[in-house]
Design an enzyme around this catalytic site. Structure first.
Site: not given
Ligand code: ATP
Ligand code: LTN
Length: 325
Positions: A111, A193, A196
């Protein structure tokens, strides 16, 4: 009953990675265990965000949880920033957390690379706040996606260190990762991955329209040989799609490969879009029936229950650390 805790940052629309990696497990766990789930808004503001949108995003996220099947009768659902004990404990835990461990965290490195103009101390201290979230609730199990396991590990180290220094206080929590859904990859770049806050074409959001779902799946990056076969090394794109198909369709990958033998990617992708549209529809329909008043009530009830538990733990922590004036 085991004590479960997890959280999610209100940073945008929930995608199928969040759903398969995290929320889906929570829905199962709430049936049998003592579950507490938080909307981690203090974590969300460590990366750039719009203050005027934050409240809406929190409401939307809560609605998504509820529509996906989280039941406020069976779990505690609350907003992190309402329960001030989280910042108090984070400060205290910060005094026993080695700086070097924080600097080594993959998420911090990723990040700060991504937001070079916004590398703040909050981003570095992020795992300490997450440790506070978890330890305040006597947590035994933390269901998360793979990317968060490192943060649960540092939480274990912090808890152990605290217990050694001040006497037995915290349980040592363990991560729980759903096997296949742990890491859903971006549709645009299967090396990364699904996230969001990254490009929106790479992720399918729970509330995407049918057209959006079709467009994104049909445009997903795949290799050029057009053979529907799982191969995580050489065919990352199609393997990711097969994984999604298998999880939403409740079928094993072998049988999907057989079904699409000799049929090519076009047919497979059309079938996957239809499957996603069908599976996400009931969540969308449920979402439309949830009002802002419902959400406010649920979050307020959750806050009262969470605060009571958190304050009980803080009383013990303050005593152990000699902060009793
Ligand atoms: P950001 O882009 O803001 O970092 P994010 O999409 O990574 O957001 P988080 O809010 O950080 O989402 O994660 C929420 C939950 O979803 C956590 O338990 C995280 O491990 C899971 N998660 C996030 N992205 C994935 C993915 N691509 N596959 C499986 N699990 C995920
Ligand atoms: N950092 C997590 C969200 C989160 C969390 C938690 C997860 C905040 N506090 C406590 C588990 C336990 C993420 O998914 N980015």
């Amino acid at each position: 009953m085991k004590k479960i805790f997890s959280g999610i940052r209100p940073t945008g629309n929930i995608h199928i990675g969040n759903y398969l990696g995290a929320i889906n497990q929570w829905i199962e766990l709430q049936k049998t265990e003592d579950c507490v789930f938080c909307i981690a808004d203090w974590h969300a503001i460590t990366t750039p965000y719009e203050e005027k949108n934050l409240r809406n995003i929190i409401f939307d996220l809560t609605a998504t949880y509820l529509a996906s099947g989280l039941d406020p009768e069976k779990c505690i659902l609350f907003v992190q920033s309402k329960v001030k004990q989280h910042t108090e404990l984070a400060w205290l835990l910060g005094t026993i957390t080695p700086l070097g461990e924080l600097q080594r965290m993959t998420q911090f490195k990723d990040k700060s690379q991504k937001h070079k103009e916004y590398i703040n101390a909050g981003l570095l201290n992020y795992p300490i706040l997450m440790a506070a979230d978890i330890l305040l609730y006597n947590t035994e199990i933390v269901p998360v996606g793979k990317d968060q396991v490192q943060h649960v590990e540092i939480t274990r180290n912090i808890a152990q260190k605290f217990n050694n220094k001040y006497g037995e206080t915290f349980k040592i929590p363990e991560p729980l990762i759903s096997k296949e859904g742990a890491k859903i990859m971006s549709l645009q770049d299967p090396e990364k991955k699904m996230s969001k806050t990254d490009d929106s074409k790479g992720s399918i959001n729970i509330f995407d329209t049918e057209d959006e779902i079709k467009k994104k799946i049909m445009g997903a990056t795949t290799d050029s040989d057009s053979i529907v076969k799982y191969d995580e090394i050489n065919k990352k794109g199609i393997s990711n799609l097969l994984n999604i198909y298998s999880l939403f369709g409740n079928k094993d990958i072998k049988s999907i490969e057989e079904e699409f033998e000799g049929k090519g990617y076009g047919e497979f992708k059309t079938s996957l879009s239809n499957l996603l549209i069908e599976k996400l529809k009931p969540i969308k329909e449920k979402r439309e029936k949830i009002s802002n008043e419902d959400i406010e009530k649920i979050l307020n009830e959750g806050f009262l229950k969470a605060e009571e538990r958190a304050e009980n733990m803080m009383k013990e922590v303050r005593k152990k650390m000699g902060l009793t004036l």
